[in-house]
Design a protein around this motif. Structure first.
Motif, mmCIF file in Angstrom:
data_model
loop_
_atom_site.group_PDB
_atom_site.id
_atom_site.type_symbol
_atom_site.label_atom_id
_atom_site.label_comp_id
_atom_site.label_asym_id
_atom_site.label_seq_id
_atom_site.Cartn_x
_atom_site.Cartn_y
_atom_site.Cartn_z
ATOM 1 N N MET A 104 34.335 37.136 37.005
ATOM 2 C CA MET A 104 33.451 36.088 36.471
ATOM 3 C C MET A 104 34.176 35.138 35.516
ATOM 4 O O MET A 104 34.008 33.922 35.583
ATOM 5 C CB MET A 104 32.279 36.737 35.713
ATOM 6 C CG MET A 104 31.334 37.535 36.575
ATOM 7 S SD MET A 104 30.469 36.514 37.765
ATOM 8 C CE MET A 104 29.539 35.454 36.683
ATOM 9 N N SER A 122 43.147 43.260 43.520
ATOM 10 C CA SER A 122 43.314 44.624 44.034
ATOM 11 C C SER A 122 42.759 44.635 45.455
ATOM 12 O O SER A 122 42.220 43.628 45.925
ATOM 13 C CB SER A 122 42.522 45.599 43.166
ATOM 14 O OG SER A 122 41.130 45.351 43.356
ATOM 15 N N SER A 157 39.290 43.459 45.573
ATOM 16 C CA SER A 157 38.946 42.052 45.351
ATOM 17 C C SER A 157 39.735 41.089 46.235
ATOM 18 O O SER A 157 39.602 39.884 46.098
ATOM 19 C CB SER A 157 39.233 41.694 43.896
ATOM 20 O OG SER A 157 40.631 41.792 43.645
HETATM 21 N N1 LIG Z 1 37.702 39.661 24.680
HETATM 22 C C1 LIG Z 1 36.612 39.004 24.936
HETATM 23 O O1 LIG Z 1 36.214 38.125 24.154
HETATM 24 C C2 LIG Z 1 35.816 39.271 26.165
HETATM 25 C C3 LIG Z 1 36.215 40.245 27.034
HETATM 26 N N2 LIG Z 1 35.499 40.483 28.180
HETATM 27 C C4 LIG Z 1 36.006 41.521 29.068
HETATM 28 O O2 LIG Z 1 36.755 40.916 30.126
HETATM 29 C C5 LIG Z 1 36.797 41.809 31.241
HETATM 30 C C6 LIG Z 1 36.500 41.052 32.524
HETATM 31 O O3 LIG Z 1 35.201 40.531 32.487
HETATM 32 P P1 LIG Z 1 34.570 39.755 33.761
HETATM 33 O O4 LIG Z 1 35.534 38.790 34.322
HETATM 34 O O5 LIG Z 1 33.234 39.274 33.349
HETATM 35 O O6 LIG Z 1 34.375 40.970 34.742
HETATM 36 P P2 LIG Z 1 34.139 40.987 36.330
HETATM 37 O O7 LIG Z 1 33.452 42.246 36.628
HETATM 38 O O8 LIG Z 1 33.553 39.719 36.803
HETATM 39 O O9 LIG Z 1 35.632 41.028 36.890
HETATM 40 C C7 LIG Z 1 36.480 41.947 36.384
HETATM 41 C C8 LIG Z 1 37.634 42.159 37.324
HETATM 42 O O10 LIG Z 1 38.341 43.237 36.752
HETATM 43 C C9 LIG Z 1 38.918 44.039 37.759
HETATM 44 N N3 LIG Z 1 38.708 45.451 37.515
HETATM 45 C C10 LIG Z 1 39.674 46.319 37.188
HETATM 46 N N4 LIG Z 1 39.201 47.543 37.047
HETATM 47 C C11 LIG Z 1 37.897 47.493 37.310
HETATM 48 C C12 LIG Z 1 36.858 48.462 37.363
HETATM 49 N N5 LIG Z 1 37.081 49.747 37.090
HETATM 50 N N6 LIG Z 1 35.623 48.025 37.657
HETATM 51 C C13 LIG Z 1 35.367 46.736 37.909
HETATM 52 N N7 LIG Z 1 36.326 45.767 37.888
HETATM 53 C C14 LIG Z 1 37.569 46.153 37.600
HETATM 54 C C15 LIG Z 1 38.297 43.569 39.072
HETATM 55 O O11 LIG Z 1 39.311 42.841 39.711
HETATM 56 P P3 LIG Z 1 40.378 43.539 40.634
HETATM 57 O O12 LIG Z 1 39.632 44.413 41.597
HETATM 58 O O13 LIG Z 1 41.014 42.357 41.239
HETATM 59 O O14 LIG Z 1 41.293 44.310 39.734
HETATM 60 C C16 LIG Z 1 37.206 42.585 38.691
HETATM 61 O O15 LIG Z 1 37.165 41.464 39.554
HETATM 62 C C17 LIG Z 1 35.810 42.923 30.907
HETATM 63 O O16 LIG Z 1 36.501 44.046 30.424
HETATM 64 C C18 LIG Z 1 34.956 42.322 29.805
HETATM 65 O O17 LIG Z 1 34.374 43.300 28.987
HETATM 66 C C19 LIG Z 1 34.403 39.758 28.501
HETATM 67 C C20 LIG Z 1 33.969 38.770 27.666
HETATM 68 C C21 LIG Z 1 34.614 38.475 26.410
#
Ligand SMILES: NC(=O)C1=CN([C@@H]2O[C@H](COP(=O)(O)OP(=O)(O)OC[C@H]3O[C@@H](n4cnc5c(N)ncnc54)[C@H](OP(=O)(O)O)[C@@H]3O)[C@@H](O)[C@H]2O)C=CC1
Ligand SMILES: O=C([O-])CC(=O)C(=O)O
Length: 376
Positions: free
Chosen positions: A100, A128, A131
């Motif tokens: 997202m 991965s 995705s």
């Molecule tokens: N520091 C900050 O200010 C903020 C941090 N965040 C954090 O950022 C991170 C990403 O958020 P967001 O983009 O909304 O998340 P999404 O769920 O939209 O995407 C996260 C991506 O992370 C990867 N991923 C790796 N491990 C996992 C798992 N076990 N389960 C699901 N997805 C996984 C996946 O990509 P792939 O399969 O390609 O690896 C997935 O597409 C989260 O940890 C969230 O809490 C969010 C908002 C603010």
């Protein structure tokens, strides 16, 4: 030298680069046996490398394929860049690129609003198996947007390939929390991702790569990543606390009845969690201490702090998912703050290791927190 896109008209992959075995792998112990797909690659090089499965078509036969038949002439391209006084290409890796936050961020990066209108970029997107197809879709959308500054998009599943020579690593890929969870509860799932990616950065990234860790719990993940990348300067690792800074500025501006840009000197102490302390004592509104402008001390001490601490959780309750657009904006702000001189007298908040500052603080303790200034 020609550069062609790597999609067929139907959008399927044309070019895959299987990972080779050999010496390089010995240096890269955690390398996973996965493949990389380049979306806009040097076609001539692919043929040389024996990686292309389909020979590049001649321009004349490309009619009717729209964006998939785009050919970039890199030689003319570099002349074009020179004539435009563009800077040297910057290579940016983004993990969780199909998620997202990335969905908002990537288009900002490609448009030039982050690094400037004279800064061409290459985007290297890490995904991965889960995705990968979505990532191909992301790459297609980036290509279809025809951003002049976006010179290359490549996607892959192996951090040792994707992070090669990158100047920036925006580490977003991690599981987000759901309603009622604390961010710390994600450590078991997400911590290992950052250990692995730290090792990969250490092995293959530019030695001065700047790393912004977004995936939660981001302060701890940044520390894990840093500890696994001893060859990269510790000061280059940042945990994203800029979203908290922006939230705090927003709350102060709303309460004071001023526009957001009047609020400065905002520090976030502590982790990006519900224990953080948004520092209203040092914050300024229109150049005056916030406490002088906002007389409601009870609001400052109680409501303001609680609102900022819990903003992410409340947003999850309302949206059913965590903040994405505002997070992308705050990543943009964080990068801009790192590449431009900080306005005189102001500072910004970023999670960096205090270990790096130990001579300053006479402490060997690791904390990932600091208010920073960049000198021009
Ligand atoms: N520091 C900050 O200010 C903020 C941090 N965040 C954090 O950022 C991170 C990403 O958020 P967001 O983009 O909304 O998340 P999404 O769920 O939209 O995407 C996260 C991506 O992370 C990867 N991923 C790796 N491990 C996992 C798992 N076990 N389960 C699901 N997805 C996984 C996946 O990509 P792939 O399969 O390609 O690896 C997935 O597409 C989260 O940890 C969230 O809490 C969010 C908002 C603010
Ligand atoms: O609250 C979350 O889990 C996502 C996040 O870090 C934020 O929005 O601040």
């Amino acid at each position: 030298m020609g550069l062609s896109t790597a999609y067929s008209p139907a959008g399927s992959r044309l070019v895959t680069t299987p990972l080779g075995a050999g010496a390089a792998q010995l240096l890269r112990p955690r390398r996973t046996p996965l493949a990389t797909v380049r979306c806009s690659v040097d076609a001539a090089k692919q043929v040389q490398d024996g990686a292309a499965t389909v020979a590049p078509e001649k321009p004349a036969s490309r009619k009717g394929f729209g964006v998939f038949s785009t050919i970039y002439d890199l030689k003319a391209d570099s002349e074009h860049c020179k004539s435009k006084s563009w800077k040297k290409l910057v290579s940016i890796a983004v993990s969780g690129a199909a998620g997202m936050i990335s969905n908002h961020l990537l288009f900002k990066l490609a448009s030039g609003e982050v690094f400037g209108q004279d800064q061409p970029i290459a985007l290297k997107l890490l995904g991965s198996e889960r995705s990968f197809q979505a990532l191909e879709g992301v790459a297609m959308e980036l290509e279809d947007s025809l951003y002049p500054l976006l010179r290359e998009v490549s996607i892959g599943m192996d951090p040792y390939e994707v992070f090669e020579d990158v100047d920036w690593a925006l580490l977003i890929g991690a599981k987000p929390r759901g309603p009622g969870m604390e961010r710390a509860a994600l450590l078991d799932i997400n911590g290992q991702i950052y250990a692995d990616q730290g090792k990969a950065l250490n092995a293959v990234a530019s030695p001065n790569v700047k790393v912004i860790v977004v995936g939660n719990p981001c302060n701890t993940n940044a520390l894990i990543c840093m500890k696994n990348a001893p060859n990269i300067p510790a000061k280059n690792f940042h945990a994203l606390t800029r979203l908290d800074e922006n939230r705090a500025k927003c709350q102060l501006a709303l309460k004071a009845g001023v526009f957001y840009d009047k609020v400065s000197n905002m520090t976030i102490w502590g982790n990006h969690s519900t224990t953080q302390v948004p520092d209203f004592l040092n914050a300024k509104i229109d150049g005056r201490p916030a406490k002088e402008v906002i007389k409601d001390t009870k609001w400052l001490e109680e409501e303001f702090t609680l609102t900022v601490q819990n903003r992410g959780g409340v947003l999850i309750q309302k949206w059913g998912r965590s903040s994405a657009a505002s997070t992308a904006v705050s990543i943009v702000d964080a990068i801009r703050s790192l590449v431009t001189p900080t306005p005189e007298g102001d500072w910004f908040s970023s999670g960096v290791s205090l270990y790096y500052w130990k001579s300053l603080w006479h402490s060997r303790e690791h904390r990932v927190q600091y208010a920073m200034q960049i000198k021009g």
